[in-house]
Structures are given as C-alpha cells and as structure tokens.
Design an enzyme around this catalytic site. Structure first.
Site, PDB file in Angstrom:
ATOM      1  N   ASN A   1       0.814  -1.223   0.000  1.00 24.31           N
ATOM      2  CA  ASN A   1       0.000   0.000   0.000  1.00 24.31           C
ATOM      3  C   ASN A   1       0.846   1.271   0.000  1.00 24.31           C
ATOM      4  OD1 ASN A   1      -2.075  -1.792   0.113  1.00 24.31           O
ATOM      5  ND2 ASN A   1      -2.677  -1.365   2.235  1.00 24.31           N
TER       6      ASN A   1
ATOM      7  N   HIS B   1     -17.536  35.760 -30.843  1.00 21.62           N
ATOM      8  CA  HIS B   1     -18.670  34.992 -31.404  1.00 21.62           C
ATOM      9  C   HIS B   1     -18.332  34.404 -32.775  1.00 21.62           C
ATOM     10  CE1 HIS B   1     -21.170  37.165 -28.362  1.00 21.62           C
ATOM     11  NE2 HIS B   1     -20.379  38.177 -28.709  1.00 21.62           N
TER      12      HIS B   1
ATOM     13  N   SER C   1      -7.093  12.523 -49.047  1.00 28.22           N
ATOM     14  CA  SER C   1      -8.296  11.702 -49.019  1.00 28.22           C
ATOM     15  C   SER C   1      -8.133  10.595 -50.056  1.00 28.22           C
ATOM     16  CB  SER C   1      -9.508  12.560 -49.356  1.00 28.22           C
ATOM     17  OG  SER C   1     -10.552  11.753 -49.870  1.00 28.22           O
TER      18      SER C   1
ATOM     19  N   LYS D   1      -8.121  17.089 -51.619  1.00 28.64           N
ATOM     20  CA  LYS D   1      -8.170  17.363 -50.184  1.00 28.64           C
ATOM     21  C   LYS D   1      -6.814  17.419 -49.505  1.00 28.64           C
ATOM     22  CE  LYS D   1     -11.551  16.473 -47.716  1.00 28.64           C
ATOM     23  NZ  LYS D   1     -12.616  17.052 -46.955  1.00 28.64           N
TER      24      LYS D   1
ATOM     25  N   GLU E   1      -7.131  17.775 -35.809  1.00 27.24           N
ATOM     26  CA  GLU E   1      -8.394  17.154 -35.411  1.00 27.24           C
ATOM     27  C   GLU E   1      -8.173  16.156 -34.281  1.00 27.24           C
ATOM     28  OE1 GLU E   1     -10.735  15.904 -39.012  1.00 27.24           O
ATOM     29  OE2 GLU E   1      -9.099  16.974 -39.989  1.00 27.24           O
TER      30      GLU E   1
ATOM     31  N   GLN F   1      -6.444   0.566  -7.451  1.00 27.32           N
ATOM     32  CA  GLN F   1      -5.595   0.046  -8.530  1.00 27.32           C
ATOM     33  C   GLN F   1      -6.031   0.626  -9.878  1.00 27.32           C
ATOM     34  OE1 GLN F   1      -3.979  -4.050  -8.383  1.00 27.32           O
ATOM     35  NE2 GLN F   1      -5.466  -4.501  -9.973  1.00 27.32           N
TER      36      GLN F   1
ATOM     37  N   LYS G   1      -4.503   3.765 -12.409  1.00 26.71           N
ATOM     38  CA  LYS G   1      -3.323   3.760 -13.276  1.00 26.71           C
ATOM     39  C   LYS G   1      -3.582   3.895 -14.767  1.00 26.71           C
ATOM     40  CE  LYS G   1      -0.862   1.330  -9.768  1.00 26.71           C
ATOM     41  NZ  LYS G   1      -2.131   1.238  -8.977  1.00 26.71           N
TER      42      LYS G   1
HETATM   43  N1  ARG Z   1      -1.471  -3.474  -7.385  1.00 30.37           N
HETATM   44  C1  ARG Z   1      -1.956  -2.759  -6.258  1.00 30.37           C
HETATM   45  C2  ARG Z   1      -2.422  -1.363  -6.672  1.00 30.37           C
HETATM   46  O1  ARG Z   1      -2.040  -0.923  -7.698  1.00 30.37           O
HETATM   47  C3  ARG Z   1      -0.889  -2.633  -5.225  1.00 30.37           C
HETATM   48  C4  ARG Z   1      -1.407  -2.474  -3.828  1.00 30.37           C
HETATM   49  C5  ARG Z   1      -2.042  -3.745  -3.413  1.00 30.37           C
HETATM   50  N2  ARG Z   1      -2.426  -3.689  -2.035  1.00 30.37           N
HETATM   51  C6  ARG Z   1      -3.273  -4.561  -1.502  1.00 30.37           C
HETATM   52  N3  ARG Z   1      -3.588  -4.385  -0.246  1.00 30.37           N
HETATM   53  N4  ARG Z   1      -3.844  -5.514  -2.198  1.00 30.37           N
HETATM   54  O2  ARG Z   1      -3.172  -0.713  -5.987  1.00 30.37           O
END
Ligand code: ARG
Length: 456
Positions: free
Chosen positions: A107, A153, A274, A280, A287, A319, A322
C-alpha cells in the site's frame, strides 16, 4: 505470497480481474528505486544486517538490468509489479529477498511508486510545454505585425495581429506550467513507511527514505499516505486544462486551413489526403489533438468517480488509478509534440489574413473612437453614428472606407476627411497600444520577453 492462509490458487477470472501487471509494469523503475531506498534505510537503522542489505541491493540491480534489457517476462500470476520484482529478486538472491518487505506494505509501496512516476512525467511534460511556448513565441516574434481578424462569437470583431493571437496561447501554457509546478510541489512528500495503513513498529527512518527519493519530507499521517491520490487528480486536472487549450488551438488550425478561411497552410508533413477526393488536404493532426482532449478529461472524471466512495484507507478500487492516468499523460505528451510540430510547420498567408481583417466592418470601433477623440462625442453617441454609417455601407455592400465624405457628413456633419486614416487595418492595430493590446510594437516586446524567459 500469502500461501500461509490460502490452500488453493485463484480462479482464472479472479486472476484476470485482480492482476495489474499488464499496466503497472510501467512502474518498474520507480518500484526498484523505492526498494533500493527502503533497503538502504533498513541497514542504516539496524533493522536488517548490512550483509543481507548488500545482497538485496546487488540483487535489485540485477533485476533492474534484466528488466531493462527486455529479458524479463512479467507474470500475471504474480499480480503486480511489486510482486514481480520481489519474486525475481528471490530467484536471484534466495531467502534474503523475503526480508526486503520488512516494515513496508504494497500500500505504501504503490503510493510511493505512483508519486515518483507522476513526478517524473510532470517534469517531462513541463519541458514539452516550454518547447511549445518557444515555438509559438518565435512565430509571434516573426509575425508581430501580421494583421489578421480578431473574432468574438466567431464574427469579425477588430483587427489583431497573428503574433498577438499566438501569444495568447503562450500565456495559457504559462498558466498550465504554473499549475504543474504547483501540483509537483504538493506531490513531493513521501508515503513510504506508512506501511499497510497504521505505520510500523520497526524503528524506521522515514526522513531518510524521503530524502533518498528526492522528496521534501515524509507524509505526516499514515492513513492519508496510503489512501491519498490527490496528486494524481491534481495532475489530471492540470492536464485536462492544458488539453482543453490545445484543443481550442487545434480547432483554430482546422478552421484556418479550410479554403474558406485560407489563413494558414500546413505542409505535406502535417497534412493527410483523401482516398477518394484528390484535392483534399486534411488537418488530421489538429483534429486528433482536438479529439484526444476527451480522453484526458475522461481520466480525470474516472478517477474522481472511483475515489468518491472509498472509506479510509486503501481499497483495491485504487488500482484503477493507473490505466487512465498513464493514457492521459501519454496522450497529452503526444498532443503537445504534435502541436509544436504544427506551429513550426504552419505558414500563414499574410495577404489573405489581412484582407479578411478588413471584412465585417472590423474598424467600426476605430471610427467610433475617432468621433470621441476628435469631435469629443460621448462614446454612446459615437457608437450610434457609427452604427448608422455601417448600415449605409452594408446596404451598398461596401466597406466603411468606400463611403464618400458627403455620405458620412449626411449622418454627422462634423466628420472631416481625416477620418479615413483610421479606417485601415494597419492603422487600427497600430493604435492599440494599451498594455496587453495588439499593437505590433507591444506584441514584439511581449514575444521577446517570452523568448528571453524561455531561454533561461
Ligand atoms: N497493485 C496494487 C495497486 O495498484 C498494489 C497495492 C495492493 N495492495 C493490496 N492491499 N492488495 O493498488
């Protein structure tokens, strides 16, 4: 890793939903960096023997080399980057590897890795923002006096210069960079040593690990340390605002490069054709910069939503911080690079811009200002007189400068032919000398100020 309590392995679906290695392997450098700092501290404080720690550190370096070389295959069965690294370490050095996790939890480990990764990425993105500012300020210096229409505008409003328009984005990027600096400063506290949530009974030195990893100090509350993702939210929020800026500029490139506007031309390097319409030239990069903003905003919204219901402290929901973050920051980085590329590539058509600047009675305000300055009319009356003159010119389908003095005097007898001098677009921009205004001399000064600042 927890075989003591568990008799059988996870169901295949459990493994699939649980494993994060497919995406968190991106954190391997930060994970090893964190482990090296943690191990050194465990030796320094006498929690582990110097011999064990020397073995651990040598092993971690081997793991680092192996991952770097591409020879290492991450395993889903090992769930995440932390366990992949630890298990590889065990393969290399045996039992001592098991001591590395003393006084630490995944953690605080993941919170540390993520801070390190976001910090590294913020630094890279700041450099890219500076480069885009540089590209824009250089163009602004070159085109400080190039007249183009200014819009409100999306209707012709008043003439401005192309350099002035570009510098507006340089200012936005300046604020984007200050948001990044600000987020980075608040991010820079180290959660390592908060352990699972409550801290640890081992005599660790959190100041030492914080310093070793380049943080200003350790975080102050262990519960907050493992459950906080504000630093990601602030980063995505700053990234979203920047992506919005890039998207607005992209939208302008899309408009400007149409035959209808014709203000700028992108070379073949930044245009696509195109497959059916041979004539074009499409501004696909612009874009896509406009379109990709949605992914960045989505990541921010996703993380806010994921966090809002979580009781303290860590939950596995986290988790999910990410993938969106990695994608959003990679997307922003690509958009910054593409925008800098387009800015350097684009050639303005000065004739077209200047002609367009005079359309739509863009110098009507200059006429009204003349009535105020020379005839001492109250601005409201001047506005009214000018409005009537615009009406007459528009009826005749000509510009204000094409009205005769007699026609003007029929509306306001005191007008003299000196008025015609203020009706040209060059004169108009030249007169806007107020601080921050579009007068070419102002714009050149501002462009040089930015260029000087950016060269530092
Ligand atoms: N892979 C987990 C995450 O990205 C790591 C932490 C996991 N901790 C746990 N108590 N299961 O959050």
């Amino acid at each position: 890793m927890w075989g003591g309590r568990f008799a059988t392995g996870p169901d295949a679906i459990m493994e699939e939903i649980n494993a994060s290695i497919d995406f968190d392997q991106k954190l391997w450098r930060q994970d090893i960096r964190g482990s090296l700092a943690h191990a050194a501290m465990l030796a320094e404080t006498g929690i582990l023997t110097k011999e064990d720690v020397a073995t651990i550190i040598a092993g971690l370096k081997k793991v680092e080399g192996e991952i770097e070389s591409g020879a290492f295959t991450f395993s889903r069965a090992l769930e995440d980057v932390h366990m992949n690294v630890e298990s590889n370490l065990k393969d290399k050095i045996g039992l001592a590897a098991g001591r590395l996790h003393t006084a630490r939890s995944r953690n605080d480990q993941v919170a540390t890795d993520m801070r390190l990764w976001v910090r590294d990425t913020l630094d890279e993105i700041d450099g890219q923002m500076a480069d885009l500012q540089l590209a824009m300020a250089e163009k602004a210096d070159t085109y400080a006096g190039a007249v183009m229409p200014g819009f409100t505008h999306l209707q012709s409003a008043q003439p401005v210069t192309f350099g002035h328009h570009l510098l507006a984005y340089v200012e936005m990027l300046g604020r984007d960079r200050s948001r990044i600096r600000d987020a980075r400063a608040r991010l820079n506290e180290c959660p390592l040593g908060a352990a699972a949530l409550a801290g640890t009974s081992f005599p660790i030195d959190r100041h030492m690990t914080a310093k070793a990893l380049g943080f200003d100090r350790p975080t102050a509350n262990s519960l907050d340390s493992v459950s906080d993702r504000d630093f990601v939210l602030e980063t995505l929020s700053a990234a979203s605002i920047c992506a919005m800026h890039l998207s607005r500029f992209a939208e302008e490139i899309v408009l400007w490069s149409t035959p209808q506007f014709g203000f700028v031309r992108l070379s073949d390097a930044f245009s696509t054709g195109s497959s059916i319409m041979p004539q074009k030239r499409n501004p696909d990069a612009a874009e896509l910069v406009r379109g990709k903003a949605g992914r960045v905003f989505g990541a921010l919204q996703g993380l806010l939503t994921m966090m809002k219901g979580l009781p303290l402290t860590y939950s596995k929901d986290m988790q999910e911080d990410k993938e969106g973050t990695f994608d959003a920051l990679q997307t922003l980085s690509l958009c910054l690079a593409a925008t800098a590329g387009m800015v350097r590539d684009m050639q303005p058509d000065l004739k077209v811009m200047k002609k367009a600047a005079g359309l739509g009675y863009a110098t009507a305000t200059d006429l009204a200002d003349w009535l105020v300055r020379v005839l001492k009319m109250p601005f409201r009356d001047a506005h009214h007189v000018t409005g009537r003159l615009v009406g007459i010119a528009s009826e005749k389908k000509v510009g204000l400068e094409k009205l005769s003095l007699a026609e003007m005097q029929a509306v306001e007898p005191q007008i003299t032919d000196a008025v015609f001098a203020v009706l040209g677009v060059d004169q108009s921009v030249k007169s806007r000398v107020s601080y921050g205004g579009t007068a070419p001399a102002n714009v050149r000064k501002q462009a040089r100020r930015w260029l000087k600042q950016l060269s530092k």
